[in-house]
Design a protein around this motif. Structure first.
Motif, mmCIF file in Angstrom:
data_model
loop_
_atom_site.group_PDB
_atom_site.id
_atom_site.type_symbol
_atom_site.label_atom_id
_atom_site.label_comp_id
_atom_site.label_asym_id
_atom_site.label_seq_id
_atom_site.Cartn_x
_atom_site.Cartn_y
_atom_site.Cartn_z
ATOM 1 N N LYS A 4 0.863 -1.183 0.000
ATOM 2 C CA LYS A 4 0.000 0.000 0.000
ATOM 3 C C LYS A 4 0.897 1.230 0.000
ATOM 4 O O LYS A 4 1.942 1.241 0.638
ATOM 5 C CB LYS A 4 -0.896 0.033 1.246
ATOM 6 N N THR A 5 0.468 2.258 -0.709
ATOM 7 C CA THR A 5 1.282 3.461 -0.802
ATOM 8 C C THR A 5 0.446 4.714 -0.551
ATOM 9 O O THR A 5 -0.746 4.732 -0.840
ATOM 10 C CB THR A 5 1.972 3.557 -2.179
ATOM 11 N N TYR A 10 0.639 12.245 -0.369
ATOM 12 C CA TYR A 10 1.762 13.150 -0.118
ATOM 13 C C TYR A 10 2.072 14.027 -1.335
ATOM 14 O O TYR A 10 2.487 15.178 -1.186
ATOM 15 C CB TYR A 10 3.007 12.375 0.319
ATOM 16 N N ARG A 11 1.818 13.500 -2.517
ATOM 17 C CA ARG A 11 2.011 14.293 -3.721
ATOM 18 C C ARG A 11 1.032 15.471 -3.720
ATOM 19 O O ARG A 11 1.402 16.608 -4.042
ATOM 20 C CB ARG A 11 1.794 13.393 -4.950
ATOM 21 N N ASN A 37 -1.676 3.197 -7.956
ATOM 22 C CA ASN A 37 -2.799 2.269 -8.095
ATOM 23 C C ASN A 37 -2.480 0.857 -7.610
ATOM 24 O O ASN A 37 -3.282 -0.052 -7.779
ATOM 25 C CB ASN A 37 -3.256 2.224 -9.557
ATOM 26 N N GLY A 38 -1.292 0.676 -7.017
ATOM 27 C CA GLY A 38 -0.928 -0.627 -6.471
ATOM 28 C C GLY A 38 -0.619 -1.673 -7.518
ATOM 29 O O GLY A 38 -0.684 -2.867 -7.240
ATOM 30 N N THR A 63 3.576 0.668 2.960
ATOM 31 C CA THR A 63 3.300 -0.327 4.001
ATOM 32 C C THR A 63 2.834 -1.609 3.328
ATOM 33 O O THR A 63 2.284 -1.584 2.219
ATOM 34 C CB THR A 63 2.210 0.143 4.984
ATOM 35 N N PHE A 64 3.070 -2.729 3.979
ATOM 36 C CA PHE A 64 2.584 -4.013 3.499
ATOM 37 C C PHE A 64 1.386 -4.441 4.323
ATOM 38 O O PHE A 64 1.366 -4.256 5.540
ATOM 39 C CB PHE A 64 3.670 -5.100 3.613
#
Length: 67
Positions: A4-5, A10-11, A37-38, A63-64
């Motif tokens: 997951k991002t 943050y952008r 988009n993973g 994060t995972f």
């Protein structure tokens, strides 16, 4: 496990476009889109480079999860 991002979040905080972020870290804009988009797992170097540009610890950005 799924990655997951928070790149998009943050952008947006830094008012940086996908194109600007991609240029700053040396990848194509599509790569940033796939990350958001993973659909793509970044290399360790790319992950750290993105975190540096967005001024956030890499572990906050990625994060995972056990999906």
């Amino acid at each position: 496990m799924a990655l997951k991002t928070k790149i998009r979040e943050y952008r947006a905080k830094h008012n940086i476009t996908q194109e600007e972020l991609a240029s700053a870290v040396g990848v194509r804009r599509e790569t940033i889109g796939h990350l958001e988009n993973g659909k793509y797992n970044p290399s360790l170097k790319l992950g750290f480079d993105i975190a540096k540009v967005l001024q956030v610890p890499v572990e906050e950005l990625f994060t995972f999860t056990d999906d």
